[in-house]
Enzyme design. Structure first.
Site, short mmCIF file in Angstrom:
data_model
loop_
_atom_site.label_atom_id
_atom_site.label_comp_id
_atom_site.label_asym_id
_atom_site.label_seq_id
_atom_site.Cartn_x
_atom_site.Cartn_y
_atom_site.Cartn_z
N SER A 104 0.83 -1.20 0.00
CA SER A 104 0.00 0.00 0.00
C SER A 104 0.86 1.25 0.00
O SER A 104 1.97 1.26 0.57
CB SER A 104 -0.89 0.00 1.25
OG SER A 104 -1.51 1.25 1.44
N TYR B 225 -1.81 0.36 10.27
CA TYR B 225 -2.03 -0.33 9.00
C TYR B 225 -0.81 -0.16 8.09
O TYR B 225 -0.28 -1.13 7.54
CB TYR B 225 -3.29 0.20 8.30
CG TYR B 225 -3.39 -0.24 6.87
CD1 TYR B 225 -3.59 -1.58 6.54
CD2 TYR B 225 -3.26 0.68 5.83
CE1 TYR B 225 -3.66 -1.99 5.22
CE2 TYR B 225 -3.33 0.28 4.51
CZ TYR B 225 -3.53 -1.06 4.20
OH TYR B 225 -3.58 -1.46 2.89
N LYS C 282 2.03 -2.99 6.64
CA LYS C 282 2.35 -3.20 5.23
C LYS C 282 3.86 -3.05 4.98
O LYS C 282 4.45 -3.80 4.21
CB LYS C 282 1.56 -2.22 4.36
CG LYS C 282 0.10 -2.61 4.19
CD LYS C 282 -0.03 -3.99 3.54
CE LYS C 282 -1.46 -4.37 3.27
NZ LYS C 282 -1.58 -5.71 2.64
#
Length: 321
Positions: free
Chosen positions: A117, A141, A145
């Site tokens: 991402s 998050y 990643k």
């Protein structure tokens, strides 16, 4: 080759499964259906119901289906949820990836595509984000990643696995109405949802240092994203290697411009309500897409209006009232 797509019944996963299957690749999907929908998958793509955290299941699937490559999309992906539940995100996104990579190495699989991402970059102050832009994620998050990329590359070096990490920018649209995003977490369906509730769209901040004061983002059609996965898989099959690639259009669109297009497509052109900025929102986040073109032979072919129109057709299918 036979490719296993984890999270293959999800919004993005089903597009990847269809794109690869239509191109003649042998694929199967693994999904626990916590967010995925079995009906999204083409009839010729088998679905194994289960989790990529289940080492025993992975071992059986790899052997029974003679899997030779993995496209890993299964992960938790909501920023706000990651802030509220960081341990869960690290456990599932990083710990689950470790379980999968151990099973991959044990099975002798040597091709691995990782769904990453643009959240790994955080909020860089640059016009175009290249793959060499320093990574400084601003939420759990994005941290998971980035840690996932480190783990994928380390496993690749340790076990001779060729890898590609794809850093998605903002995904929207649908290749077909039945494949549309049924969640209300990304900006396009969020605006649809507000309009459906007879409420005005919301814009967070109009005082950013951008031409119209709203944040600028890079939006990529999910069908283009699926084709990028196909290109990455074929790159690994042909050349191998270790590659990290941005997946975006290289074109910035402001939030206000996007809301205007949504109004034109839906016919609901009521003005947006401006609210306070959200902490951590970068004024601009636009990809450099040069490496994707050079290394994968891929570039996005669909524009923002096509994203919104296709998403709207999907919204109407899933929300007939």
């Amino acid at each position: 080759m036979t490719w296993l797509i984890t999270g293959g019944a999800g919004y993005i996963g089903a597009h990847v499964a269809r794109s690869m299957s239509d191109a003649g690749e042998r694929v199967l999907a693994l999904d626990d259906l916590s967010a995925g929908v079995a009906g999204r998958l083409p009839a010729d793509v088998p679905l194994v119901r289960g989790s990529s955290l289940d080492a025993g299941l992975l071992k059986r699937v790899f052997a029974e289906h003679e899997v030779t490559g993995v496209v890993h999309l299964a992960a938790r992906k909501q920023v706000a949820e990651s802030v509220a539940q960081p341990a869960r995100y690290y456990q599932e996104n990083v710990g689950g990836l470790g379980t999968l990579l151990e099973a991959v190495a044990e099975a002798g699989i040597r091709k691995f595509v990782f769904s990453s991402s643009a959240a790994v970059y955080g909020s860089p102050d640059v016009d175009l984000i290249t793959e060499d832009t320093p990574c400084a994620p601003v939420n759990p998050y994005g941290e998971t990643k980035l840690a996932g990329e480190w783990l994928v590359r380390a496993a690749g070096r340790a076990h001779g696995i060729s890898t590609v990490c794809l850093r998605y920018f903002n995904v929207a649209g649908a290749a077909a109405p039945e494949l549309a995003d049924t969640g209300v977490f990304n900006i396009v369906p969020m605006v649809f949802d507000r309009l459906a509730r007879d409420d005005a769209p919301r814009i967070f901040g109009d005082d950013h240092p951008t031409p119209d004061g709203t944040c600028i983002r890079d939006y990529v059609h999910v069908a283009d994203l699926a084709e990028a996965h196909l290109a990455a898989a074929r790159r690994l099959a042909d050349l191998g290697g270790d590659l990290t690639v941005n997946i975006g259009r290289g074109v910035g669109v402001s939030v206000r411009e996007l809301v205007t297009v949504i109004g034109e497509v839906t016919g609901d052109t009521r003005p947006a309500v401006v609210e306070a900025r959200r902490p951590g929102d970068a004024p601009r986040a636009v990809a450099s897409a040069e490496r994707a073109a050079g290394e994968l032979g891929w570039s996005a072919r669909r524009g923002v209006r096509e994203m919104v129109e296709s998403a709207w057709r999907g919204w109407l299918l899933h929300h007939p009232d």
